[in-house]
Design an enzyme around this catalytic site. Structure first.
Site, mmCIF file in Angstrom:
data_model
loop_
_atom_site.group_PDB
_atom_site.id
_atom_site.type_symbol
_atom_site.label_atom_id
_atom_site.label_comp_id
_atom_site.label_asym_id
_atom_site.label_seq_id
_atom_site.Cartn_x
_atom_site.Cartn_y
_atom_site.Cartn_z
ATOM 1 N N CYS A 1 -12.081 46.708 4.936
ATOM 2 C CA CYS A 1 -13.515 46.441 4.864
ATOM 3 C C CYS A 1 -13.969 46.005 3.474
ATOM 4 C CB CYS A 1 -14.329 47.642 5.342
ATOM 5 S SG CYS A 1 -14.083 49.085 4.300
ATOM 6 N N GLU B 1 -9.276 53.844 -0.680
ATOM 7 C CA GLU B 1 -9.711 53.024 -1.818
ATOM 8 C C GLU B 1 -8.997 53.408 -3.097
ATOM 9 O OE1 GLU B 1 -14.236 52.177 -1.541
ATOM 10 O OE2 GLU B 1 -13.919 54.262 -0.948
ATOM 11 N N ARG C 1 -22.895 50.590 4.231
ATOM 12 C CA ARG C 1 -22.948 51.318 2.949
ATOM 13 C C ARG C 1 -24.299 52.027 2.895
ATOM 14 N NH1 ARG C 1 -20.374 46.077 1.187
ATOM 15 N NH2 ARG C 1 -18.638 46.564 -0.183
ATOM 16 N N ASN D 1 -11.855 46.553 -2.425
ATOM 17 C CA ASN D 1 -12.535 46.292 -3.699
ATOM 18 C C ASN D 1 -12.134 47.364 -4.707
ATOM 19 O OD1 ASN D 1 -13.888 44.332 -2.268
ATOM 20 N ND2 ASN D 1 -15.698 45.597 -1.909
ATOM 21 N N ASP D 2 -12.338 48.608 -4.315
ATOM 22 C CA ASP D 2 -11.956 49.688 -5.226
ATOM 23 C C ASP D 2 -10.442 49.795 -5.342
ATOM 24 O OD1 ASP D 2 -14.137 51.049 -6.485
ATOM 25 O OD2 ASP D 2 -14.861 51.481 -4.474
ATOM 26 N N ARG E 1 -20.564 54.680 6.470
ATOM 27 C CA ARG E 1 -19.892 55.320 5.352
ATOM 28 C C ARG E 1 -20.837 56.325 4.703
ATOM 29 N NH1 ARG E 1 -18.013 51.896 0.304
ATOM 30 N NH2 ARG E 1 -20.205 51.953 -0.282
ATOM 31 N N ARG F 1 0.849 -1.203 0.000
ATOM 32 C CA ARG F 1 0.000 0.000 0.000
ATOM 33 C C ARG F 1 0.880 1.247 0.000
ATOM 34 N NH1 ARG F 1 -5.062 -1.533 2.926
ATOM 35 N NH2 ARG F 1 -4.658 -3.613 3.717
ATOM 36 N N HIS G 1 -22.210 44.066 -7.993
ATOM 37 C CA HIS G 1 -23.410 44.325 -7.203
ATOM 38 C C HIS G 1 -24.068 43.036 -6.701
ATOM 39 C CE1 HIS G 1 -27.724 45.364 -6.715
ATOM 40 N NE2 HIS G 1 -27.230 46.482 -6.200
ATOM 41 N N GLY H 1 -10.571 50.005 1.671
ATOM 42 C CA GLY H 1 -11.629 49.417 0.831
ATOM 43 C C GLY H 1 -10.937 48.714 -0.329
HETATM 44 C C1 PEP Z 1 -14.397 48.744 -1.296
HETATM 45 O O1 PEP Z 1 -14.254 49.441 -2.302
HETATM 46 O O2 PEP Z 1 -13.566 47.916 -0.913
HETATM 47 C C2 PEP Z 1 -15.605 48.894 -0.481
HETATM 48 C C3 PEP Z 1 -15.738 48.215 0.640
HETATM 49 O O3 PEP Z 1 -16.576 49.695 -0.952
HETATM 50 P P1 PEP Z 1 -17.648 49.285 -2.074
HETATM 51 O O4 PEP Z 1 -17.514 47.825 -2.306
HETATM 52 O O5 PEP Z 1 -18.955 49.701 -1.562
HETATM 53 O O6 PEP Z 1 -17.175 50.098 -3.237
HETATM 54 MG MG MG Z 2 -15.511 51.177 -2.575
#
Ligand code: PEP
Ligand code: MG
Length: 851
Positions: free
Chosen positions: A797, A711, A528, A734-735, A584, A73, A421, A732
């Protein structure tokens, strides 16, 4: 000389030299369990075998009883890395066959030999399995057919010498491990490129005798739930049938209606097996599955492997081991993969369910749900009103769809990425969601969805969205319910005892805030406020404000919005009971709030009492080429300051009202999309003025904290001059990811998989924080911000906040907390605790030892 050691209590055997199986067998030997003679070959020995250097086979064979049958094995360092399949009954040849015909009977002996020849032919001599397709008989006739087929294909008779058989088996297994596909497969599971393979050669226990004989596996818990339950299966030779019945739920019942159970057939052996399993649990500190053989009622233990388990079972098993004092709590916390925890919070497609996959996209929000297809938010609401679960399908979603998302059980979009979104709202609602499913054709006019193979699904057809894997499935597969049970809560409570970074939740609505509290978030890290206007009634007021062309017109709408916002904030403060709430200020990418369709514009013209042409004109006027980089965030605050004035007033008035009712509230106000110090100065001056005005009007005092959301790359680079005006910086990501890469968060889904597949990015940077680039900006921003203002609170965030890798990064960089969607809070709590424990224990223990 390659190394082959007999497994004894003191033999020099370790996980990293001989592999997990060899080490586990040694542990069983040390526990004095009845393990047959076993020899372990080290990684080095197996590597040499692959290169043609064989160990002394006669010496190995001398370790075993004369004429013994053997099995080989695999024993890799981590069982998850796999390895070649085991080969059984080595040593079987014509002479042994004749002997066994006497003791076992001709049919049984022939079946044994035949199985060996076949597996040797396919796995060792590498013959095509089709060669044996015509063999139907399992008895002596079949055997001679198989032996003839072997000879015809290889031009050699089947090897009779056990040493020769063993040599060929070892060589083929060693080479299989070194093959490219095996290497790629295990590297995908985290194995290093040079991972070694050990092999164990074990004497097979002859499974026949006068008394009860048979073989099986037994474990003390259910692999599905982790609850105490003796499960497994047993094949009795004497009964000629599976005494326990097949299937995972087969149990060793005392009185089994399906026939005699192991307890009936061999009560002493059944009791001994349970005792062995309990001893293994206690001493190996793990829930183990025992592989055993019973001969004349006597138990032999062939192997012990870690019980395979679902996420729910993993949590239960770890907690029970700690509660029984077998492992410390910290270890229980370390034993559960934090990512799997998300599975417990949502219904999932059952692991063994049949899956008819019709498309695939980005797994944007975990969990699975089944419903009828609908193609508009209005249809979703109508469907919910009829009590029919529905899956909302859209090209992409906008605030107009939020009502429909609430009404749906799951969401599927053609476009978008991890931070678009639909993904953000889906995660917030705990709604299974797949975005960027661009391999399917979305025809919104015909209301049809076409799979890559051309299967067409229309309105009312039932599909299942598996938001954990990103698969769209036809029909309704079996589901597994969410399991936030007592063990889950206990484990998280233990995790919190260890954690050294704060965990907050991103929450925009009272429901989100309640979920955040339920999962013990330590506050809201991002509310938000524009999401508070997704409700259809409010959306119109919001649009009215966007459309207002004069300051009086705007003031009138803002006066209507003020009490709504005040009520929103008061409710959040009430739910959070004094925990920090970071609000925010308005950051609407304006395009998300404008009606894009003719009918939407017509509805708005009715609501506002103005001609459609006015609406169309205004929409055109406000159109931006690149709205995500347009009049957003603080830019709106600077150019139309009355909006932020209204929000600040609503926050302060709610603060005073909520503080009267309960815990004192110190609101946190965050300015979005900042890129210059002056923006902060301008907004801060107005907010301070509103605070003074509210204090004067009410004759009451309150404190508040003003912070900046980082951001844009520039805000990170200029954090040194921005931070003295603030109490906190929240990244932030994401941005920040969007702007650092210059890559739209809404459109990247279209090319992301090509980029990841071709290794341009190791992962989707909207999903897993890019430590090198975006991370460097985080680090720079944190250092420069703190150098200028040492008391600065630092946090993240963006959606990355809930990922274990990002939490590790933020913890290292000295951040105070991370904030993520409420449903990701448990994962974040566990991951953060594991990081804290690992760093206390030092680097050696970071990689958990596996059996
Ligand atoms: C971001 O940009 O990371 C953020 C938390 O804001 P949103 O996603 O609302 O643009
Ligand atoms: Mg943002």
């Amino acid at each position: 000389m390659p190394e082959a050691v007999l497994i004894t209590p003191t033999a020099p055997i370790a996980n990293h030299t001989h592999g997990g199986r060899a080490k586990c067998l040694q542990r069983l030997v040390r526990l004095d369990l009845p393990v047959p003679t076993t020899v372990a070959l080290s990684f080095m020995a197996v590597h040499s075998i692959a290169n043609g250097e064989l160990p002394d086979l006669e010496e190995i064979l001398e370790r075993f009883a004369p004429n013994a049958l053997l099995c080989v094995r695999p024993s890799s360092e981590d069982p998850d890395w796999g390895g070649p399949g085991a080969i059984l009954n080595i040593g079987m040849n014509d002479a042994r066959y004749v002997e066994l015909c006497d003791s076992l009977g001709r049919d049984a002996a022939a079946a044994l030999y035949l199985r060996f020849v076949q597996s040797y032919a396919i796995h060792v001599a590498r013959l095509d399995p089709d060669v044996f397709d015509d063999v139907e008989d399992n008895g002596p006739d079949g055997l001679s057919e198989v032996l003839q087929a072997y000879e015809a294909e290889t031009d050699e008779p089947f090897p009779q010498n056990p040493a020769e058989q063993l040599a060929a088996v070892l060589r083929s297994m060693a080479r299989a491990w070194e093959g490219t596909s095996a290497r790629l497969l295990r590297q995908a599971k985290g194995a290093p490129a040079d991972a070694g393979l050990g092999l164990v050669v074990q004497e097979m226990v002859p499974g026949y005798g006068d008394g009860e004989c048979g073989s099986g596996v037994l474990q003390l818990v259910s692999p599905d739930t982790g609850m105490p339950q003796i499960t497994g299966r047993y094949l009795s030779q004497s009964q000629g049938r599976d005494a326990l019945g097949a299937g995972a739920e087969a149990v060793f019942l005392e009185q089994d209606s399906r026939g005699p159970s192991l307890q009936d057939l061999a009560p002493a052996a059944f009791a001994a097996l349970q005792a062995h399993a309990r001893l293994m649990r206690q001493r190996l500190r793990e829930e183990m599955q025992v592989e055993f053989v019973i001969v004349d009622g006597e138990v032999h233990i062939l192997d012990g492997v870690r019980v395979t388990r679902t996420a729910q079972a993993a949590v239960r098993i770890a907690v029970a081991l700690a509660e029984d004092g077998i492992i410390p709590r910290e270890e229980a916390v370390m034993r559960v993969d934090s990512r799997l925890l998300a599975e417990l919070l949502h219904r999932q497609v059952a692991p063994d369910a049949e899956r008819d996959e019709i498309g695939h996209g980005i797994a944007a929000s975990p969990g699975a749900a089944t419903g009828k297809l609908v193609f508009t938010a209005a249809e979703a609401q109508a469907s919910a009103a009829r009590g029919e679960p529905c899956v909302l399908v859209r090209r992409e979603t906008s605030p107009e769809d939020v009502r429909g998302m609430h009404a749906a059980v799951a969401v599927l979009t053609e476009r978008g990425g991890m931070t678009s979104h639909a993904a953000v709202i889906g995660r917030g609602l705990g709604l299974p969601c797949i975005v960027g499913a661009s391999d399917m054709k979305f025809d919104s006019k015909r209301k049809q969805l076409t799979s890559p193979e051309g299967r067409v699904f229309g309105r009312g057809d039932v599909v299942t969205i598996d938001g954990s894997s990103g698969a769209v499935l036809a029909g309704q597969p079996d589901m597994m319910e969410a399991a936030e049970d007592g063990a889950f809560l206990t484990l998280l409570a233990w995790a919190d005892e260890q954690r050294d970074i704060g965990i907050r939740a991103n929450a925009d609505t009272p429901e989100d805030a309640k979920t955040a509290r339920k999962f013990n978030a330590q506050g809201i890290g991002l509310c938000r406020t524009e999401h508070m206007f997704f409700d259809p009634g409010r959306l119109t007021v919001m649009r009215e404000m966007i459309f207002a062309e004069t300051s009086e017109g705007r003031a009138a709408v803002l006066a209507r919005l003020l009490p709504m916002q005040r009520e929103d904030f008061q409710e959040l403060f009430r739910i959070m009971e004094g925990l920090p709430v970071c609000i925010r200020l308005f950051d609407p990418p304006l395009h998300e709030f404008l009606p894009t369709t003719r009918s939407g514009q017509r509805e708005l013209s009715e609501a506002l009492g103005i001609p459609v042409s006015d609406v169309t004109r205004r929409v055109e006027e406000m159109e931006e080429y690149n709205p995500m980089l347009g009049l957003r965030g603080v830019r709106l605050g600077v150019t139309v300051p009355e909006i932020y004035d209204m929000q600040a007033r609503a926050i302060f008035e709610a603060t005073l009202d909520a503080s009267k009712e309960g815990e004192p509230v110190v609101p946190e106000i965050m300015i979005p999309l900042v890129s210059a110090k002056r923006e902060v100065e301008l907004v801060k001056a107005r907010i301070d003025a509103v605070a003074l005005a509210v204090k004067a009007e009410r004759g009451e005092d309150f404190a508040y904290r003003l912070g900046v959301m980082v951001e844009t790359p520039r805000a990170a680079l200029r954090a040194g001059e921005i931070s003295p005006n603030t109490a906190f910086l929240s990244f932030g990501t994401n941005d920040l990811t969007q702007m650092t890469y210059g890559m739209s968060r809404d459109d990247a889904g279209r090319f992301m998989s090509a980029y990841v597949n071709q290794g341009v990015f190791p992962e989707d940077p909207f999903h897993v924080l890019d430590k090198d680039g975006v991370g460097e900006l985080l680090q720079l921003g944190a250092e420069r911000g703190r150098a200028a203002y040492p008391d600065l609170t630092l946090s993240i965030c963006g959606e990355h906040g809930g990922n274990p890798e990002s939490i590790a990064f933020c913890r290292e960089a000295g951040f105070d907390y991370v904030s993520c969607s409420p449903f990701r809070v448990p994962v974040a709590r566990l991951a953060a605790a594991q990081l804290a424990i690992s760093s206390q224990l030092g680097p050696k223990t970071e990689k958990r030892a596996k059996l």
